[in-house]
Design an enzyme around this catalytic site. Structure first.
Site, short mmCIF file in Angstrom:
data_model
loop_
_atom_site.label_atom_id
_atom_site.label_comp_id
_atom_site.label_asym_id
_atom_site.label_seq_id
_atom_site.Cartn_x
_atom_site.Cartn_y
_atom_site.Cartn_z
N GLU A 1 1.49 8.12 1.86
CA GLU A 1 0.20 8.23 2.54
C GLU A 1 0.50 9.39 3.07
O GLU A 1 -0.43 10.19 3.34
CB GLU A 1 0.14 6.79 3.73
CG GLU A 1 -0.78 5.63 3.31
CD GLU A 1 0.28 4.93 2.23
OE1 GLU A 1 -0.07 3.92 1.91
OE2 GLU A 1 1.52 5.30 2.11
N GLU B 1 9.79 2.29 8.40
CA GLU B 1 8.75 1.96 8.20
C GLU B 1 7.63 1.52 9.79
O GLU B 1 6.23 1.58 9.63
CB GLU B 1 8.19 0.20 7.51
CG GLU B 1 8.80 0.17 5.99
CD GLU B 1 7.74 0.49 4.99
OE1 GLU B 1 7.47 -0.29 4.47
OE2 GLU B 1 6.44 1.80 4.99
N ASP C 1 -5.82 -0.62 7.15
CA ASP C 1 -5.87 0.21 6.83
C ASP C 1 -6.86 -0.04 6.07
O ASP C 1 -8.13 0.97 6.30
CB ASP C 1 -4.29 0.33 6.53
CG ASP C 1 -3.36 0.17 5.40
OD1 ASP C 1 -4.11 -1.05 5.43
OD2 ASP C 1 -2.56 0.15 5.07
N GLU D 1 -3.86 -7.13 -3.94
CA GLU D 1 -3.10 -6.04 -5.24
C GLU D 1 -3.36 -5.92 -6.60
O GLU D 1 -3.54 -5.24 -7.15
CB GLU D 1 -1.99 -6.49 -5.15
CG GLU D 1 -0.80 -6.46 -3.57
CD GLU D 1 -0.77 -4.86 -3.53
OE1 GLU D 1 -0.79 -3.98 -3.94
OE2 GLU D 1 -0.04 -4.92 -1.69
N THR E 1 -8.21 2.61 -2.97
CA THR E 1 -6.62 3.34 -2.15
C THR E 1 -5.09 2.61 -2.94
O THR E 1 -4.60 3.05 -2.12
CB THR E 1 -6.90 1.47 -1.16
OG1 THR E 1 -5.74 2.54 -0.24
CG2 THR E 1 -6.46 0.43 -2.15
#
Length: 575
Positions: free
Chosen positions: A372, A351, A258, A117, A475
């Site tokens: 997304e 989710e 991902d 992160e 991302t």
């Protein structure tokens, strides 16, 4: 040149695509400008309440109108929202925030931080803001983009993460203490995405600073995952970074995996790297063979290929956008439409969604305002102009405003079935969700530049073309200008053919004045300077607002020198 055409070409063709009038929004009467302004208002409702109620904490708690630290203690929402400010056109606030961050953010703190992160949000956000500073009217220092305060901050943050990579496998720990390094009792189990999501930021850092350590550790981690794939070509979800043993053996394209796949593609485009692209294409074959069913992607056992979870995760909705980057638009649209049906069923993406049952999974009914599906819509709209993609954007605006908007911002949706809310507004809402929505509704944004407009700066390493388009989003949706990676070369081998090509180019130019036509007024642009002229100027920056009557980054054939200029290779002077 071949690798440039193979890997960057499809992306630039995608960006440059223009369909005839009558396609897109007009075909269904959607007022794009109106929705763009609504998205702008959404941003400021959230951003201003963060400043009033939560700053300097990482995130806003919108139900109680206060703040909390979540991923460290970096004023994270401010860093994450910085490049969104510029995309919305707010240069004055961008400049103010740059000063605030320089004065107030300290990475030398006793905090346990997520390596993943911190990289995507902090390092990525600072790098993007650094590369956009000049466009935002910030007075950049001599030597930019190879130096600057935001670049130094990004480098400092990234160096705090390097101890995590000191493992026998080269795969990093998931958490690091910013003051003391990896804690002695730290778990060695890290998710696949937490290992393979560094090449975009770390390679950019290495190219701008000249220190190869960042790109080296990122590449080593990528190759370790590749080495440990199963015999049928799949990777699992979590791995022990000391022993390289897979702890969670579920293979899929969603949570925990991902952005590893995402960064193989984006790293290949950013770095013109055949090896990274070939890795992804091999994975893509295995993913299609074992996980794809009727344009859905399931979770399977990584060694056997048997289905382990027939669920769709909201995080998987990035996949159609990634498919579009490799030119697989038809498959991307079919999968996108599957995901869009889920959105329309609930007014958001839960989710987890059980595909056979057609409903949410217990305790996974929430929607934390993730980007997304909107991200994929933005990419696919650039490629197809299909109005269905604008309709997703419209539905997202309507749903988020109706369900999530509260007095102090926008709240995570705890349960899409009854619209209960949670007291959190993640920083990615301003970094990604709002940004992709705005770009979907703003076809003329500078981010969509097709190469007809670009800047020229003079660095200590030569003349450099920037802001020509082809931005690579990390991302966390922080755009990186790929041309910038060629501006600060300290390595002789990177100069390859450029000197000879430019000598030949300028020798031919002396007999014929070189101009670029302006698309706006069809007048003459500034003539290109001889290297003798350039060498007499002070090292610093200069701007040529050069435009051409056709896209220099579009698909039609061009001379190699023209492509080289626009793609941002260093133009060296005679010194």
């Amino acid at each position: 040149a071949g690798s440039v055409q193979r890997f960057l070409g499809p992306l630039l063709c995608l960006w440059a695509l223009r369909l005839p009038p009558g396609c897109g929004a007009a075909a269904r009467g959607l007022d794009v400008a109106s929705y763009r302004e609504r998205v702008r208002a959404m941003f400021y409702h959230a951003y201003e309440h963060y400043l009033e109620s939560a700053f300097p904490y990482d995130e806003l708690r919108p139900l109680t109108c206060d703040g909390q630290d979540t991923w460290g203690s970096f004023s994270l929402t401010l860093i994450d929202a910085l490049d969104t400010l510029l995309i919305l056109g707010n240069v004055s606030e961008f400049q103010r925030v740059v000063n605030v961050l320089q004065e107030g953010v300290d990475f030398d703190i006793d905090v346990n931080a997520s390596v993943f992160e911190t990289n995507i949000r902090v390092v990525g956000g600072l790098l993007s803001a650094h590369l956009l500073s000049r466009k935002a009217g910030v007075e950049v220092e001599a030597g930019w983009p190879c130096s600057g305060p935001l670049l130094r901050m990004a480098e400092e943050a990234a160096r705090k993460l390097l101890p995590a990579f000191q493992t026998p496998t080269g795969m990093p720990y998931g958490t690091v203490n910013l003051l003391h390094g990896v804690n002695p009792g730290e778990t060695p189990v890290t998710c696949t995405a937490g290992i393979g999501t560094f090449i975009v930021e770390f390679a950019t850092l290495s190219h701008l600073t000249g220190d190869p350590v960042f790109e080296d550790v990122a590449r080593k981690a990528l190759k370790a995952l590749w080495k440990n794939r199963s015999d049928i070509g799949l990777v699992g979800n979590h791995i022990d970074v000391i022993t390289a043993k897979w702890v969670a053996q579920d293979a899929g394209i969603g949570a925990g995996v991902d952005s590893y796949f995402e960064y193989l593609v984006k790293g290949a485009i950013l770095l013109q790297d055949k090896e990274l692209m070939s890795m992804f294409l091999e994975y893509n074959k295995a993913i299609k063979n074992y996980t794809k069913f009727d344009d859905w992607y399931l979770w399977v056992q990584m060694y056997k290929g048997t289905v382990s979870m027939p669920v769709f995760q909201s995080l998987e909705a990035y996949w159609p956008g990634l498919q579009s980057l490799i030119g697989d638009v038809d498959n991307a649209m079919r999968t996108f439409l599957n995901y869009y049906t889920v959105w329309k069923q609930f007014g958001g993406l839960p989710e987890f969604y059980n595909i056979p049952q057609g409903y949410t999974v217990d305790k996974r009914e929430g929607y934390p305002l993730r980007p997304e599906l909107i991200e994929s819509a933005m990419y696919l709209y650039r490629a197809t102009r299909d109005p269905t993609l604008l309709e997703l954007g419209r539905d997202a605006v309507e749903s988020i405003e109706k369900i999530s908007k509260v007095d102090c911002g926008f709240a995570t949706i705890k349960d899409l079935r009854d619209h209960r809310l949670d007291n959190r507004m993640e920083s990615f809402f301003l970094a990604e969700t709002i940004k992709y929505l705005y770009l979907l509704f703003d076809p003329d944004n500078f981010i969509h530049n097709d190469g007809s407009d670009f800047d020229v700066v003079l660095t200590p390493y030569g003349e450099c073309v920037l802001s020509a388009g082809g931005y690579i989003f990390n991302t966390e949706a922080h755009p990186i200008d790929p041309a910038a990676l060629h501006c600060c070369s300290r390595r002789r081998e990177e100069q390859w053919q450029v000197e000879d090509l430019m000598r030949e180019f300028y020798s031919r130019k002396k007999s014929k004045k070189f101009t670029l036509k302006s698309a706006a007024n069809h007048g003459e642009g500034q003539s290109a300077k001889d290297p003798e002229d350039a060498s007499s100027e002070k090292a610093g920056e200069k701007r040529n607002s050069r435009k051409s009557s056709h896209s220099l980054l579009s698909c039609p054939s061009q001379s190699f020198n023209s492509k080289l200029a626009v793609l941002g290779q260093v133009f060296l002077d005679n010194t």
